[in-house]
Design a protein around this motif. Structure first.
Motif, PDB file in Angstrom:
ATOM      1  N   GLU A   1       0.869  -1.172   0.000  1.00 16.62           N
ATOM      2  CA  GLU A   1       0.000   0.000   0.000  1.00 16.62           C
ATOM      3  C   GLU A   1       0.910   1.227   0.000  1.00 16.62           C
ATOM      4  OE1 GLU A   1      -3.218  -0.260  -0.433  1.00 16.62           O
ATOM      5  OE2 GLU A   1      -2.939  -2.428  -0.423  1.00 16.62           O
ATOM      6  N   ILE A   2       0.725   2.097  -0.967  1.00 16.12           N
ATOM      7  CA  ILE A   2       1.616   3.245  -1.137  1.00 16.12           C
ATOM      8  C   ILE A   2       0.870   4.538  -0.818  1.00 16.12           C
ATOM      9  CG2 ILE A   2       2.944   4.603  -2.792  1.00 16.12           C
ATOM     10  CD1 ILE A   2       3.645   1.977  -4.181  1.00 16.12           C
ATOM     11  N   ILE A   3       1.432   5.306   0.112  1.00 19.94           N
ATOM     12  CA  ILE A   3       0.918   6.632   0.441  1.00 19.94           C
ATOM     13  C   ILE A   3       1.946   7.644  -0.056  1.00 19.94           C
ATOM     14  CG2 ILE A   3       0.246   8.212   2.284  1.00 19.94           C
ATOM     15  CD1 ILE A   3      -0.569   5.745   3.933  1.00 19.94           C
ATOM     16  N   LEU A   4       1.569   8.418  -1.058  1.00 16.98           N
ATOM     17  CA  LEU A   4       2.481   9.403  -1.623  1.00 16.98           C
ATOM     18  C   LEU A   4       2.617  10.609  -0.701  1.00 16.98           C
ATOM     19  CD1 LEU A   4       1.498   9.537  -5.388  1.00 16.98           C
ATOM     20  CD2 LEU A   4       3.472   8.419  -4.376  1.00 16.98           C
ATOM     21  N   VAL A   5       3.822  11.137  -0.673  1.00 11.77           N
ATOM     22  CA  VAL A   5       4.075  12.383   0.055  1.00 11.77           C
ATOM     23  C   VAL A   5       4.615  13.365  -0.980  1.00 11.77           C
ATOM     24  CG1 VAL A   5       5.279  13.469   1.962  1.00 11.77           C
ATOM     25  CG2 VAL A   5       4.618  11.057   2.124  1.00 11.77           C
ATOM     26  N   THR A   6       3.874  14.410  -1.270  1.00 14.09           N
ATOM     27  CA  THR A   6       4.230  15.293  -2.382  1.00 14.09           C
ATOM     28  C   THR A   6       3.953  16.749  -2.049  1.00 14.09           C
ATOM     29  OG1 THR A   6       3.688  15.844  -4.683  1.00 14.09           O
ATOM     30  CG2 THR A   6       1.947  14.850  -3.378  1.00 14.09           C
ATOM     31  N   SER A   7       4.758  17.622  -2.619  1.00 15.26           N
ATOM     32  CA  SER A   7       4.528  19.061  -2.440  1.00 15.26           C
ATOM     33  C   SER A   7       3.589  19.604  -3.506  1.00 15.26           C
ATOM     34  CB  SER A   7       5.861  19.822  -2.492  1.00 15.26           C
ATOM     35  OG  SER A   7       6.526  19.562  -3.717  1.00 15.26           O
ATOM     36  N   GLN A   8       3.311  18.786  -4.550  1.00 13.73           N
ATOM     37  CA  GLN A   8       2.437  19.221  -5.626  1.00 13.73           C
ATOM     38  C   GLN A   8       1.386  18.149  -5.920  1.00 13.73           C
ATOM     39  OE1 GLN A   8       4.253  21.205  -9.042  1.00 13.73           O
ATOM     40  NE2 GLN A   8       6.244  21.054  -8.030  1.00 13.73           N
ATOM     41  N   GLU A   9       0.130  18.502  -5.756  1.00 15.21           N
ATOM     42  CA  GLU A   9      -0.949  17.533  -5.898  1.00 15.21           C
ATOM     43  C   GLU A   9      -1.056  16.971  -7.315  1.00 15.21           C
ATOM     44  OE1 GLU A   9      -4.726  18.347  -4.117  1.00 15.21           O
ATOM     45  OE2 GLU A   9      -3.869  19.845  -2.774  1.00 15.21           O
ATOM     46  N   LYS A  10      -0.541  17.675  -8.319  1.00 14.39           N
ATOM     47  CA  LYS A  10      -0.664  17.200  -9.697  1.00 14.39           C
ATOM     48  C   LYS A  10      -0.002  15.841  -9.882  1.00 14.39           C
ATOM     49  CE  LYS A  10       3.484  19.546 -11.471  1.00 14.39           C
ATOM     50  NZ  LYS A  10       4.002  20.491 -12.470  1.00 14.39           N
ATOM     51  N   TYR A  11       1.058  15.548  -9.099  1.00 15.27           N
ATOM     52  CA  TYR A  11       1.720  14.261  -9.214  1.00 15.27           C
ATOM     53  C   TYR A  11       0.859  13.145  -8.646  1.00 15.27           C
ATOM     54  CZ  TYR A  11       5.883  16.960 -10.351  1.00 15.27           C
ATOM     55  OH  TYR A  11       6.784  17.811 -10.951  1.00 15.27           O
ATOM     56  N   ALA A  12       0.080  13.463  -7.651  1.00 10.73           N
ATOM     57  CA  ALA A  12      -0.799  12.462  -7.045  1.00 10.73           C
ATOM     58  C   ALA A  12      -1.844  11.979  -8.043  1.00 10.73           C
ATOM     59  CB  ALA A  12      -1.467  13.038  -5.804  1.00 10.73           C
ATOM     60  N   VAL A  13      -2.332  12.872  -8.877  1.00  6.84           N
ATOM     61  CA  VAL A  13      -3.335  12.489  -9.879  1.00  6.84           C
ATOM     62  C   VAL A  13      -2.783  11.423 -10.805  1.00  6.84           C
ATOM     63  CG1 VAL A  13      -4.704  13.317 -11.823  1.00  6.84           C
ATOM     64  CG2 VAL A  13      -4.474  14.738  -9.782  1.00  6.84           C
ATOM     65  N   GLU A  14      -1.531  11.601 -11.270  1.00  9.05           N
ATOM     66  CA  GLU A  14      -0.911  10.595 -12.130  1.00  9.05           C
ATOM     67  C   GLU A  14      -0.716   9.282 -11.393  1.00  9.05           C
ATOM     68  OE1 GLU A  14       3.237   9.761 -14.630  1.00  9.05           O
ATOM     69  OE2 GLU A  14       2.928  11.692 -13.622  1.00  9.05           O
ATOM     70  N   ALA A  15      -0.302   9.360 -10.136  1.00  8.19           N
ATOM     71  CA  ALA A  15      -0.008   8.149  -9.376  1.00  8.19           C
ATOM     72  C   ALA A  15      -1.243   7.309  -9.115  1.00  8.19           C
ATOM     73  CB  ALA A  15       0.663   8.512  -8.054  1.00  8.19           C
TER      74      ALA A  15
ATOM     75  N   PHE B   1      -1.901   4.152 -10.822  1.00  7.16           N
ATOM     76  CA  PHE B   1      -1.191   2.954 -10.395  1.00  7.16           C
ATOM     77  C   PHE B   1      -1.726   2.432  -9.062  1.00  7.16           C
ATOM     78  CE2 PHE B   1       1.600   5.498 -13.056  1.00  7.16           C
ATOM     79  CZ  PHE B   1       1.978   4.569 -14.019  1.00  7.16           C
ATOM     80  N   ASP B   2      -2.947   2.829  -8.729  1.00  9.53           N
ATOM     81  CA  ASP B   2      -3.653   2.292  -7.570  1.00  9.53           C
ATOM     82  C   ASP B   2      -2.956   2.591  -6.247  1.00  9.53           C
ATOM     83  OD1 ASP B   2      -5.899   0.990  -6.551  1.00  9.53           O
ATOM     84  OD2 ASP B   2      -4.886  -0.941  -6.418  1.00  9.53           O
ATOM     85  N   VAL B   3      -2.418   3.816  -6.103  1.00  2.00           N
ATOM     86  CA  VAL B   3      -1.878   4.200  -4.805  1.00  2.00           C
ATOM     87  C   VAL B   3      -3.039   4.346  -3.819  1.00  2.00           C
ATOM     88  CG1 VAL B   3       0.102   5.371  -5.824  1.00  2.00           C
ATOM     89  CG2 VAL B   3      -1.945   6.685  -5.242  1.00  2.00           C
ATOM     90  N   THR B   4      -2.727   4.228  -2.545  1.00  2.00           N
ATOM     91  CA  THR B   4      -3.765   4.257  -1.517  1.00  2.00           C
ATOM     92  C   THR B   4      -4.255   5.672  -1.226  1.00  2.00           C
ATOM     93  OG1 THR B   4      -2.777   2.303  -0.513  1.00  2.00           O
ATOM     94  CG2 THR B   4      -4.318   3.564   0.837  1.00  2.00           C
ATOM     95  N   ASP B   5      -3.313   6.619  -1.093  1.00  2.00           N
ATOM     96  CA  ASP B   5      -3.676   7.992  -0.753  1.00  2.00           C
ATOM     97  C   ASP B   5      -2.442   8.871  -0.969  1.00  2.00           C
ATOM     98  OD1 ASP B   5      -5.127  10.171   0.114  1.00  2.00           O
ATOM     99  OD2 ASP B   5      -5.766   9.262   1.999  1.00  2.00           O
ATOM    100  N   TYR B   6      -2.590  10.161  -0.770  1.00  2.00           N
ATOM    101  CA  TYR B   6      -1.439  11.052  -0.846  1.00  2.00           C
ATOM    102  C   TYR B   6      -1.540  12.105   0.247  1.00  2.00           C
ATOM    103  CZ  TYR B   6      -4.360  14.620  -3.091  1.00  2.00           C
ATOM    104  OH  TYR B   6      -5.329  15.542  -3.352  1.00  2.00           O
ATOM    105  N   LEU B   7      -0.369  12.552   0.703  1.00  2.00           N
ATOM    106  CA  LEU B   7      -0.271  13.589   1.721  1.00  2.00           C
ATOM    107  C   LEU B   7       0.544  14.743   1.147  1.00  2.00           C
ATOM    108  CD1 LEU B   7       0.639  11.281   4.743  1.00  2.00           C
ATOM    109  CD2 LEU B   7      -1.588  12.341   4.301  1.00  2.00           C
ATOM    110  N   VAL B   8       0.081  15.948   1.383  1.00  2.00           N
ATOM    111  CA  VAL B   8       0.747  17.139   0.848  1.00  2.00           C
ATOM    112  C   VAL B   8       1.732  17.691   1.875  1.00  2.00           C
ATOM    113  CG1 VAL B   8       0.425  19.466  -0.052  1.00  2.00           C
ATOM    114  CG2 VAL B   8      -1.253  17.680  -0.595  1.00  2.00           C
ATOM    115  N   LYS B   9       2.966  17.928   1.423  1.00  2.00           N
ATOM    116  CA  LYS B   9       3.987  18.527   2.285  1.00  2.00           C
ATOM    117  C   LYS B   9       3.698  20.015   2.501  1.00  2.00           C
ATOM    118  CE  LYS B   9       7.900  15.697   0.691  1.00  2.00           C
ATOM    119  NZ  LYS B   9       9.252  15.781   0.088  1.00  2.00           N
TER     120      LYS B   9
END
Length: 233
Positions: A77-91, A94-102
């Motif tokens: 299960e992958i939780i992305l940590v990103t400063s830009q939400e646009k990358y989360a949309v692409e991810a 690939f069935d990532v679980t969630d994303y957190l914004v820095k």
């Protein structure tokens, strides 16, 4: 399921790793196996340690988080940590679980992402029921598919087509992963892209076999095992 879920964090920023570590330590059922500032070392850790959850930065100098996700055969299960939400949309492709914004400032938001991962892990651990079926995620629903209705499974990269007696299901899953879950006394790999249910085979020729109205290729690599598993007169 086990009391603790194992996790690692991969981020080239030291401060970001310190924040993630602190949040993990506040979550009783998470066990941190390691933190990595190098993308290659982090990727190797995913493969070797097989953590339940990975906190993954998107932008890193050696390789992006997206590159790491694409390289994995078996995905935690992958939780992305990103400063830009646009990358989360692409991810999410690939069935990532969630994303957190820095910078991550909210523990409740962190806990929400972890809970989502925990729920997905629990559902995956319930994939088999009474030894006769497997649950597959079909059209956003977990659908029960009985083993004895499956004719064969066809692999397409990150997707599979599960051909059953009644219909064909397209599932976001790797062929190698479904092969591990199906009973080995019933199903057999006959080609790099095909698994078949042995008792559904109607006939076999030099390079293929027939199941119902479908012709399935058989490669030389797998044919000896196929012939050894069927009853010959």
């Amino acid at each position: 399921m086990p009391k603790n879920l194992t996790c690692i964090a991969i981020d080239d920023e030291f401060i970001a790793l310190k924040i993630i570590t602190s949040l993990i330590e506040q979550t009783g059922y998470l066990e941190l196996l390691g933190t990595y500032q190098n993308a290659l070392e982090g990727t190797n850790a995913i493969i070797e340690l097989e953590p339940d959850i990975v906190f993954l930065d998107v932008q890193m100098p050696e390789a992006s988080g997206i590159d790491i996700i694409k390289s994995l055969n078996k995905k935690p299960e992958i939780i992305l940590v990103t400063s830009q939400e646009k990358y989360a949309v692409e991810a999410f492709q690939f069935d990532v679980t969630d994303y957190l914004v820095k910078p991550i400032k909210s523990y409740p938001r962190f806990a929400q992402a972890v809970t989502k991962a925990k729920n997905k892990i629990e559902l995956n651990q319930k994939q088999t029921t009474d030894g006769d079926a497997v649950f597959m995620k079909i059209d956003f629903l977990l659908t029960k598919v009985m083993y004895d209705t499956i004719l064969y499974v066809e692999g397409y990269g990150d997707y599979i087509k599960v051909h059953t007696i009644e219909k064909t299901h397209v599932v976001y899953y790797k062929l190698s992963s479904i092969e591990e879950k199906l009973p080995k006394d019933q199903f057999l790999r006959v080609h790099r892209s095909y698994l078949v249910q042995i008792n559904k085979i109607d006939n076999i020729d030099q390079n293929s076999l027939l199941i119902g109205d479908s012709i399935v290729p058989v490669s030389a690599k797998y044919k000896p095992e196929l012939l050894s598993r069927i009853e010959l007169l």
